[in-house]
Design an enzyme around this catalytic site. Structure first.
Site, PDB file in Angstrom:
ATOM      1  N   SER A 108       0.858  -1.141  -0.142  1.00  0.00           N
ATOM      2  CA  SER A 108      -0.144  -0.051   0.119  1.00  0.00           C
ATOM      3  C   SER A 108       1.002   1.355  -0.039  1.00  0.00           C
ATOM      4  O   SER A 108       2.061   1.219   0.460  1.00  0.00           O
ATOM      5  CB  SER A 108      -0.939   0.091   1.312  1.00  0.00           C
ATOM      6  OG  SER A 108      -1.517   1.065   1.486  1.00  0.00           O
ATOM      7  N   SER A 109       0.455   2.271  -0.459  1.00  0.00           N
ATOM      8  CA  SER A 109       1.213   3.776  -0.624  1.00  0.00           C
ATOM      9  C   SER A 109       1.337   4.068   0.749  1.00  0.00           C
ATOM     10  O   SER A 109       2.335   4.926   0.792  1.00  0.00           O
ATOM     11  CB  SER A 109       0.333   4.730  -1.626  1.00  0.00           C
ATOM     12  OG  SER A 109      -0.788   4.984  -0.720  1.00  0.00           O
ATOM     13  N   CYS A 110       0.728   3.798   1.887  1.00  0.00           N
ATOM     14  CA  CYS A 110       1.076   3.990   3.102  1.00  0.00           C
ATOM     15  C   CYS A 110       2.525   3.423   3.715  1.00  0.00           C
ATOM     16  O   CYS A 110       2.726   3.841   4.958  1.00  0.00           O
ATOM     17  CB  CYS A 110      -0.403   3.720   4.300  1.00  0.00           C
ATOM     18  SG  CYS A 110      -0.503   2.041   4.290  1.00  0.00           S
ATOM     19  N   TYR A 137      -1.699  -1.167   9.798  1.00  0.00           N
ATOM     20  CA  TYR A 137      -1.865  -1.456   8.521  1.00  0.00           C
ATOM     21  C   TYR A 137      -0.526  -1.495   7.454  1.00  0.00           C
ATOM     22  O   TYR A 137      -0.099  -2.314   6.868  1.00  0.00           O
ATOM     23  CB  TYR A 137      -3.049  -0.677   7.729  1.00  0.00           C
ATOM     24  CG  TYR A 137      -3.290  -1.031   6.468  1.00  0.00           C
ATOM     25  CD1 TYR A 137      -4.106  -2.155   6.290  1.00  0.00           C
ATOM     26  CD2 TYR A 137      -2.871  -0.289   5.407  1.00  0.00           C
ATOM     27  CE1 TYR A 137      -4.303  -2.716   4.975  1.00  0.00           C
ATOM     28  CE2 TYR A 137      -3.179  -0.943   3.985  1.00  0.00           C
ATOM     29  CZ  TYR A 137      -3.741  -2.072   3.772  1.00  0.00           C
ATOM     30  OH  TYR A 137      -4.460  -2.588   2.456  1.00  0.00           O
ATOM     31  N   LYS A 141       1.665  -4.151   5.928  1.00  0.00           N
ATOM     32  CA  LYS A 141       1.977  -4.303   4.581  1.00  0.00           C
ATOM     33  C   LYS A 141       3.555  -4.240   4.214  1.00  0.00           C
ATOM     34  O   LYS A 141       4.022  -4.844   3.203  1.00  0.00           O
ATOM     35  CB  LYS A 141       1.406  -3.175   3.867  1.00  0.00           C
ATOM     36  CG  LYS A 141      -0.281  -3.267   3.635  1.00  0.00           C
ATOM     37  CD  LYS A 141      -0.578  -4.564   2.907  1.00  0.00           C
ATOM     38  CE  LYS A 141      -1.975  -4.705   2.635  1.00  0.00           C
ATOM     39  NZ  LYS A 141      -2.318  -5.847   1.826  1.00  0.00           N
ATOM     40  N   HIS A 182     -12.059   4.793   2.124  1.00  0.00           N
ATOM     41  CA  HIS A 182     -10.960   5.678   1.856  1.00  0.00           C
ATOM     42  C   HIS A 182     -11.343   6.846   1.277  1.00  0.00           C
ATOM     43  O   HIS A 182     -12.732   7.190   1.227  1.00  0.00           O
ATOM     44  CB  HIS A 182      -9.887   5.027   0.945  1.00  0.00           C
ATOM     45  CG  HIS A 182      -9.378   3.958   1.904  1.00  0.00           C
ATOM     46  ND1 HIS A 182      -9.383   2.468   1.196  1.00  0.00           N
ATOM     47  CD2 HIS A 182      -8.199   3.784   2.497  1.00  0.00           C
ATOM     48  CE1 HIS A 182      -8.635   1.746   1.985  1.00  0.00           C
ATOM     49  NE2 HIS A 182      -7.793   2.516   2.667  1.00  0.00           N
TER      50      HIS A 182
END
Length: 254
Positions: A108-110, A137, A141, A182
């Site tokens: 994920s971009s996070c 999260y 990831k 989101h």
């Protein structure tokens, strides 16, 4: 003529999973397996390994996971880190033991640090602190990505793991719950509800100045199938999937 053989799409009822199933079926170069949670327990490594072997699965797209918005991430961090880490490690280990040819896993971009230069480069992962609101999260990831890369390093002739990092994904079958969605889906829901009720205005969080980059879910599915067919440039780095255009939250809302 089938060239990819049998593909298991784990998490086939989710937004990315559904799009991947449709992309595979449209491509007509593989037989897709898309069991539900009741039909296949992805957290049970031995059950999953047996399923892969019994159905002669050649490739896996592992899109299963627990996702949610800022509020849910803050309220349920234990669930987010445990669910996603358990699923990923079970899936990666089962695929390796079953000897499937390749497996796509999703980051994920996070996972990118707050201080990372934009546009994000894959080499920036683990170079700084990550956003606190998605810490659990993001940690799961990061583990997923690095577990996949670790298996590639230790077993170079085994299953080829392809970790990908899609940007903020939107499209059909997104989650439109105001509390757990989101930003794109949350804005659509809030504005839709306001229009339906005749409200004169809506209240959105923050200054509206932060920028986001979005990618349509069908493009993620297309890129995923492309990587299954062609591989990534490096087996020891993840691959970003993005749209390359940024927009502020204020502009998005308008």
């Amino acid at each position: 003529m089938t060239t990819l053989g049998n593909i298991l799409v784990a998490g086939a009822n989710g937004m990315i999973g559904r799009a991947c199933v449709q992309e595979i079926e449209a491509d007509n170069e593989a037989v897709v397996f898309a069991p539900s949670r009741k039909e296949l327990d992805l957290k049970d490594k031995l059950v999953l390994q047996t399923y892969l072997q019994d159905n002669f699965i050649d490739h896996v797209i592992f899109a299963a996971g627990k996702v949610g918005g800022i509020v849910e991430n803050l309220e349920k961090p234990a669930e987010f880190i445990y669910e996603n880490a358990s699923l990923s490690l079970s899936g990666i280990s089962a695929a390796s033991n079953a000897g499937v040819k390749s497996m796509v896993v999703f980051g994920s971009s996070c996972v990118y640090p707050l201080s990372a230069a934009q546009p994000y480069e894959e080499s920036s992962i683990l170079t700084g602190a990550i956003e606190e609101t998605s810490f659990a999260y993001a940690t799961a990831k990061i583990l997923t990505i690095n577990a996949a890369l670790a298996f590639n390093r230790q077993y170079p002739s085994g299953t080829r793991f392809i970790p990908v990092i899609p940007n903020s994904v939107y499209g059909p079958y997104d989650n439109y719950d105001v509390k757990s969605s989101h930003v794109m889906a949350a804005l659509i829901r809030k504005i839709f509800d306001a229009a339906k009720s005749g409200a004169k205005k809506i209240e959105l969080w923050g200054s509206g100045e932060p920028k986001r980059e979005f990618v349509y879910v069908d493009d993620v599915a297309n890129a995923t199938l492309f990587l299954l067919k062609n591989g990534s440039d490096e087996s020891l780095t993840p691959t970003n999937i993005g749209g390359s255009q940024e927009i502020t939250i204020r502009e998005l809302a308008k």
